[in-house]
Design a protein around this motif. Structure first.
Motif, PDB file in Angstrom:
ATOM      1  N   ALA A   1       1.447   6.221  -2.550  1.00 16.24           N
ATOM      2  CA  ALA A   1       0.268   5.426  -1.874  1.00 16.24           C
ATOM      3  C   ALA A   1      -0.839   5.115  -2.851  1.00 16.24           C
ATOM      4  CB  ALA A   1      -0.338   6.169  -0.593  1.00 16.24           C
TER       5      ALA A   1
ATOM      6  N   TYR B   1      -6.891   5.146  -3.041  1.00 13.07           N
ATOM      7  CA  TYR B   1      -7.940   5.454  -1.801  1.00 13.07           C
ATOM      8  C   TYR B   1      -7.284   5.761  -0.579  1.00 13.07           C
ATOM      9  CZ  TYR B   1     -11.010   3.918   1.898  1.00 13.07           C
ATOM     10  OH  TYR B   1     -11.823   3.785   3.016  1.00 13.07           O
ATOM     11  N   ILE B   2      -6.137   5.276  -0.240  1.00  8.96           N
ATOM     12  CA  ILE B   2      -5.226   5.658   0.907  1.00  8.96           C
ATOM     13  C   ILE B   2      -4.900   7.307   0.656  1.00  8.96           C
ATOM     14  CG2 ILE B   2      -3.161   5.740   2.269  1.00  8.96           C
ATOM     15  CD1 ILE B   2      -3.220   2.483   1.858  1.00  8.96           C
TER      16      ILE B   2
ATOM     17  N   ALA C   1       0.206   5.543   6.948  1.00 12.29           N
ATOM     18  CA  ALA C   1      -1.166   5.956   6.453  1.00 12.29           C
ATOM     19  C   ALA C   1      -2.374   5.554   7.299  1.00 12.29           C
ATOM     20  CB  ALA C   1      -1.313   5.856   5.024  1.00 12.29           C
ATOM     21  N   CYS C   2      -3.433   6.328   7.471  1.00 12.05           N
ATOM     22  CA  CYS C   2      -4.824   5.895   8.011  1.00 12.05           C
ATOM     23  C   CYS C   2      -4.855   5.986   9.485  1.00 12.05           C
ATOM     24  CB  CYS C   2      -5.310   4.617   7.391  1.00 12.05           C
ATOM     25  SG  CYS C   2      -5.727   4.586   5.581  1.00 12.05           S
TER      26      CYS C   2
ATOM     27  N   TYR D   1      -1.527   1.326   7.915  1.00 11.64           N
ATOM     28  CA  TYR D   1      -0.545   0.915   6.976  1.00 11.64           C
ATOM     29  C   TYR D   1       0.706   1.657   7.199  1.00 11.64           C
ATOM     30  CZ  TYR D   1      -4.822  -0.248   4.683  1.00 11.64           C
ATOM     31  OH  TYR D   1      -6.115  -0.660   4.181  1.00 11.64           O
TER      32      TYR D   1
ATOM     33  N   TYR E   1      -1.398   3.788  13.377  1.00 15.70           N
ATOM     34  CA  TYR E   1      -1.728   3.956  11.900  1.00 15.70           C
ATOM     35  C   TYR E   1      -2.168   2.445  11.406  1.00 15.70           C
ATOM     36  CZ  TYR E   1      -0.544   8.966  11.563  1.00 15.70           C
ATOM     37  OH  TYR E   1      -0.610  10.127  11.628  1.00 15.70           O
TER      38      TYR E   1
ATOM     39  N   MET F   1      -1.583  10.959   6.554  1.00 15.98           N
ATOM     40  CA  MET F   1      -0.229  10.230   6.489  1.00 15.98           C
ATOM     41  C   MET F   1       0.629  10.806   7.116  1.00 15.98           C
ATOM     42  SD  MET F   1      -0.693   9.497   2.222  1.00 15.98           S
ATOM     43  CE  MET F   1       0.702   8.166   2.317  1.00 15.98           C
TER      44      MET F   1
ATOM     45  N   CYS G   1      -6.977   9.171   3.750  1.00 12.59           N
ATOM     46  CA  CYS G   1      -6.286   8.937   4.919  1.00 12.59           C
ATOM     47  C   CYS G   1      -5.247  10.162   5.260  1.00 12.59           C
ATOM     48  CB  CYS G   1      -5.706   7.737   5.024  1.00 12.59           C
ATOM     49  SG  CYS G   1      -6.602   6.253   4.884  1.00 12.59           S
TER      50      CYS G   1
ATOM     51  N   GLN H   1       0.723  -1.140   0.137  1.00  9.15           N
ATOM     52  CA  GLN H   1       0.215   0.081   0.050  1.00  9.15           C
ATOM     53  C   GLN H   1       0.858   1.229  -0.048  1.00  9.15           C
ATOM     54  OE1 GLN H   1      -3.212  -0.110  -0.212  1.00  9.15           O
ATOM     55  NE2 GLN H   1      -3.695  -2.074   0.367  1.00  9.15           N
TER      56      GLN H   1
END
Length: 118
Positions: free
Chosen positions: A24, A27-28, A97-98, A107, A105, A34, A32, A3
């Protein structure tokens, strides 16, 4: 499925600059927050900088004024521009991320090594 993919780590002399990148998935990147973390040998992982999906930024005290985080929507990439590098900036830098309400996080990237020498 990968990802986050980091790049840009290198060996530089103190006072130099580096630009790290984290690519990334779409979607991320769109949904999200980061961040960049780093971990030096024998030390705990620490936040370097974060950026929300609307561009709100945060910086760690140890890098404040020397680091700039940014988002590039055309390439789904988050950049970390680091200037006036110090020996103590030596670490493995991780993209994350996220952000979750638990404070972690979802990811993480594989990490990229930054080495600063005198």
């Amino acid at each position: 499925q990968v990802q986050l993919v980091e790049s840009g780590g290198d060996s530089v002399q103190a006072g130099g600059s580096l630009k790290l990148s984290c690519a990334a998935s779409g979607y991320i990147f769109s949904n999200c927050q980061m961040a960049w973390y780093r971990q030096a040998p024998g030390k705990e992982r620490e936040l370097v900088s974060s950026i929300g999906n609307r561009g709100t930024t945060k910086y760690g005290n140890s890098v404040q004024g020397r680091v700039t985080i940014s988002r590039n929507a055309s390439s789904n990439t988050v950049h970390l521009q680091m200037n006036s590098l110090k020996i103590e900036d030596t670490a493995v830098y991780y993209c994350a991320a996220c952000y979750q309400s638990s404070g972690t996080y979802t990811y993480w990237g594989q990490g990229t090594q930054v080495t600063v020498s005198s």
